[in-house]
Write a protein that holds these residues in place. Sequence first.
Motif, PDB file in Angstrom:
ATOM      1  N   PRO A  31      52.584  45.169  34.860  1.00  6.76           N
ATOM      2  CA  PRO A  31      53.841  44.493  34.505  1.00  6.76           C
ATOM      3  C   PRO A  31      54.263  43.524  35.593  1.00  6.76           C
ATOM      4  N   ILE A  32      55.211  42.688  35.274  1.00  8.19           N
ATOM      5  CA  ILE A  32      55.673  41.700  36.245  1.00  8.19           C
ATOM      6  C   ILE A  32      56.351  42.376  37.430  1.00  8.19           C
ATOM      7  N   THR A  33      56.880  43.570  37.233  1.00  8.16           N
ATOM      8  CA  THR A  33      57.509  44.296  38.336  1.00  8.16           C
ATOM      9  C   THR A  33      56.498  44.711  39.396  1.00  8.16           C
ATOM     10  N   ALA A  34      55.214  44.725  39.036  1.00  4.04           N
ATOM     11  CA  ALA A  34      54.158  45.097  39.986  1.00  4.04           C
ATOM     12  C   ALA A  34      53.490  43.880  40.604  1.00  4.04           C
ATOM     13  N   LEU A  35      54.118  42.713  40.485  1.00  4.61           N
ATOM     14  CA  LEU A  35      53.488  41.474  40.960  1.00  4.61           C
ATOM     15  C   LEU A  35      53.079  41.521  42.435  1.00  4.61           C
ATOM     16  N   PRO A  36      53.861  42.156  43.314  1.00  6.43           N
ATOM     17  CA  PRO A  36      53.420  42.213  44.720  1.00  6.43           C
ATOM     18  C   PRO A  36      52.052  42.878  44.907  1.00  6.43           C
ATOM     19  N   SER A  37      51.640  43.711  43.949  1.00  3.77           N
ATOM     20  CA  SER A  37      50.342  44.387  44.087  1.00  3.77           C
ATOM     21  C   SER A  37      49.176  43.432  43.925  1.00  3.77           C
ATOM     22  N   VAL A  38      49.461  42.164  43.598  1.00  4.93           N
ATOM     23  CA  VAL A  38      48.379  41.195  43.491  1.00  4.93           C
ATOM     24  C   VAL A  38      47.645  41.075  44.818  1.00  4.93           C
ATOM     25  N   PHE A  39      48.364  41.288  45.913  1.00  2.29           N
ATOM     26  CA  PHE A  39      47.731  41.192  47.233  1.00  2.29           C
ATOM     27  C   PHE A  39      46.851  42.411  47.518  1.00  2.29           C
ATOM     28  N   LEU A  40      47.126  43.519  46.825  1.00  2.00           N
ATOM     29  CA  LEU A  40      46.273  44.697  46.948  1.00  2.00           C
ATOM     30  C   LEU A  40      45.016  44.544  46.102  1.00  2.00           C
ATOM     31  N   LEU A  41      45.158  43.858  44.966  1.00  2.00           N
ATOM     32  CA  LEU A  41      44.035  43.677  44.043  1.00  2.00           C
ATOM     33  C   LEU A  41      43.168  42.480  44.414  1.00  2.00           C
ATOM     34  N   ALA A  42      43.734  41.515  45.126  1.00  2.00           N
ATOM     35  CA  ALA A  42      43.001  40.289  45.436  1.00  2.00           C
ATOM     36  C   ALA A  42      41.712  40.509  46.219  1.00  2.00           C
ATOM     37  N   PRO A  43      41.663  41.426  47.204  1.00  2.00           N
ATOM     38  CA  PRO A  43      40.391  41.614  47.912  1.00  2.00           C
ATOM     39  C   PRO A  43      39.247  41.998  46.993  1.00  2.00           C
ATOM     40  N   LEU A  44      39.522  42.802  45.950  1.00  2.00           N
ATOM     41  CA  LEU A  44      38.473  43.185  45.009  1.00  2.00           C
ATOM     42  C   LEU A  44      38.221  42.074  43.995  1.00  2.00           C
ATOM     43  N   TYR A  45      39.240  41.701  43.231  1.00  2.00           N
ATOM     44  CA  TYR A  45      39.081  40.690  42.183  1.00  2.00           C
ATOM     45  C   TYR A  45      38.792  39.306  42.777  1.00  2.00           C
ATOM     46  N   GLY A  46      39.714  38.849  43.623  1.00  2.00           N
ATOM     47  CA  GLY A  46      39.549  37.510  44.192  1.00  2.00           C
ATOM     48  C   GLY A  46      38.367  37.422  45.120  1.00  2.00           C
ATOM     49  N   GLY A  47      38.177  38.473  45.939  1.00  2.00           N
ATOM     50  CA  GLY A  47      37.021  38.473  46.826  1.00  2.00           C
ATOM     51  C   GLY A  47      35.725  38.475  46.048  1.00  2.00           C
ATOM     52  N   GLY A  48      35.679  39.225  44.956  1.00  2.00           N
ATOM     53  CA  GLY A  48      34.472  39.258  44.131  1.00  2.00           C
ATOM     54  C   GLY A  48      34.173  37.916  43.489  1.00  2.00           C
ATOM     55  N   ALA A  49      35.199  37.299  42.868  1.00  2.00           N
ATOM     56  CA  ALA A  49      35.006  35.992  42.225  1.00  2.00           C
ATOM     57  C   ALA A  49      34.599  34.938  43.245  1.00  2.00           C
ATOM     58  N   LEU A  50      35.226  34.979  44.422  1.00  2.00           N
ATOM     59  CA  LEU A  50      34.903  34.001  45.463  1.00  2.00           C
ATOM     60  C   LEU A  50      33.475  34.172  45.964  1.00  2.00           C
ATOM     61  N   LEU A  51      33.037  35.422  46.146  1.00  2.00           N
ATOM     62  CA  LEU A  51      31.670  35.658  46.606  1.00  2.00           C
ATOM     63  C   LEU A  51      30.651  35.257  45.547  1.00  2.00           C
ATOM     64  N   VAL A  52      30.972  35.495  44.285  1.00  2.00           N
ATOM     65  CA  VAL A  52      30.067  35.072  43.209  1.00  2.00           C
ATOM     66  C   VAL A  52      29.881  33.566  43.259  1.00  2.00           C
ATOM     67  N   ARG A  53      30.995  32.835  43.336  1.00  6.46           N
ATOM     68  CA  ARG A  53      30.888  31.380  43.350  1.00  6.46           C
ATOM     69  C   ARG A  53      30.192  30.857  44.598  1.00  6.46           C
ATOM     70  N   GLU A  54      30.619  31.347  45.761  1.00 12.63           N
ATOM     71  CA  GLU A  54      30.061  30.840  47.009  1.00 12.63           C
ATOM     72  C   GLU A  54      28.570  31.161  47.130  1.00 12.63           C
ATOM     73  N   THR A  55      28.187  32.355  46.713  1.00 10.07           N
ATOM     74  CA  THR A  55      26.774  32.729  46.789  1.00 10.07           C
ATOM     75  C   THR A  55      25.926  31.825  45.903  1.00 10.07           C
ATOM     76  N   ALA A  56      26.400  31.600  44.684  1.00 14.79           N
ATOM     77  CA  ALA A  56      25.648  30.745  43.766  1.00 14.79           C
ATOM     78  C   ALA A  56      25.595  29.302  44.262  1.00 14.79           C
ATOM     79  N   ARG A  57      26.726  28.781  44.695  1.00 15.81           N
ATOM     80  CA  ARG A  57      26.768  27.383  45.118  1.00 15.81           C
ATOM     81  C   ARG A  57      25.981  27.156  46.412  1.00 15.81           C
ATOM     82  N   ARG A  58      26.023  28.111  47.342  1.00 15.67           N
ATOM     83  CA  ARG A  58      25.253  27.961  48.571  1.00 15.67           C
ATOM     84  C   ARG A  58      23.757  27.963  48.290  1.00 15.67           C
ATOM     85  N   ALA A  59      23.357  28.667  47.237  1.00 21.58           N
ATOM     86  CA  ALA A  59      21.947  28.722  46.865  1.00 21.58           C
ATOM     87  C   ALA A  59      21.545  27.549  45.975  1.00 21.58           C
ATOM     88  N   GLY A  60      22.499  26.651  45.687  1.00 18.80           N
ATOM     89  CA  GLY A  60      22.195  25.502  44.846  1.00 18.80           C
ATOM     90  C   GLY A  60      22.045  25.861  43.385  1.00 18.80           C
TER      91      GLY A  60
END
Length: 350
Positions: A31-60
């Motif tokens: 819910p929107i009341t839990a919005l601050p938890s985005v910073f708790l979830l970001a290392p998993l979700y955001g870190g995962g998406a970022l590593l997927v993109r960076e790994t693929a792009r670095r490998a061409g």
Amino acid sequence: MASARAHRLRSALGLFLLAPLIGEFLLGNQPITALPSVFLLAPLYGGGALLVRETARRAGRGWPTMILLGAAYALVEEGPVDQMLWNPHYGGFDLGAAYAGARVPLLDTSVQLLQDVLTLHTVWSVCVPIALVEAFARDGDRSRPWLGLPGLSAAVLVFTAGSGFLALAQVESEDFVATPAQFAAAGVLIAALITAAFLCRRPGARHPAGRTPPAPWVVGVLSFAATSAYWGREYLPDGVPAAVPVLGWALLVAVVLVPCVRWARGEGWTGAHRLGLAGGALLTYAWVGFEQVRYLDVSRATGLLGNAVFATGALVLLAAAARAGACGRVRPRPLSDAASGTTMAPRVVK
């Protein structure tokens, strides 16, 4: 140079925060009341998406690699991290009854649950956020890494620490631990997906004889229809055999992938088409979020208000991405050769 570096860092940070916002809040899991938890979830979700993109792009590599790496991420999150693949009472829900159909022998989990995990995280947690953020990137930055080695190392550490923290928290809250055989099977499948990702060919020249894609907005409508059809399984009547949604999922994936692969090989496929695919899926999550209100531990009014805020944000983001993509495209114009008086064909930047 400094401006370009800052722009790439902003893109990386945007992806880091956008992935959990789409994967959890737009979907209606939080819910929107839990919005601050985005910073708790970001290392998993955001870190995962970022590593997927960076790994693929670095490998061409391109999107086939990112899709397969996204599938590997899906198994990491719902396997070793939170163990939803195996916990029959995950989150207080009776998943054992909800997914009582055929099982995958290797993973010892439900076929339909595995399909859902791969779909939700590959499409919405990874690919949609990447496509949206890349639409804002400058032409040269859309296919190159945004992070240097120090930044990439930091992303790995953040993702690992965040995943470990959430894994321990899940074990404590759920009081459930999968068997060593289940963890090992998940590890084998994750390794196979990562290996397959790097066996994909590097992006090459477009084929002039490739299938001409429809307009980007048509691709977006088809994406919205297909992803909405996937969620339509929620409205199947009781008594429908478990094989029906399983086979329907396989058919839907084929219906989407086959034409998209053929279109993407042609010269007419552009970033606008990729944004259309992502945008259609994004809008599906926008309406699905309203359906998820009944599962939230907040009042219906609060849940609906949050869904309205997140859905509006998704629409604004999509419109801004489309505008940024349109402004970033180079309009072809004839190049005069003063010496010969001839006109040369423009070089088109994909």
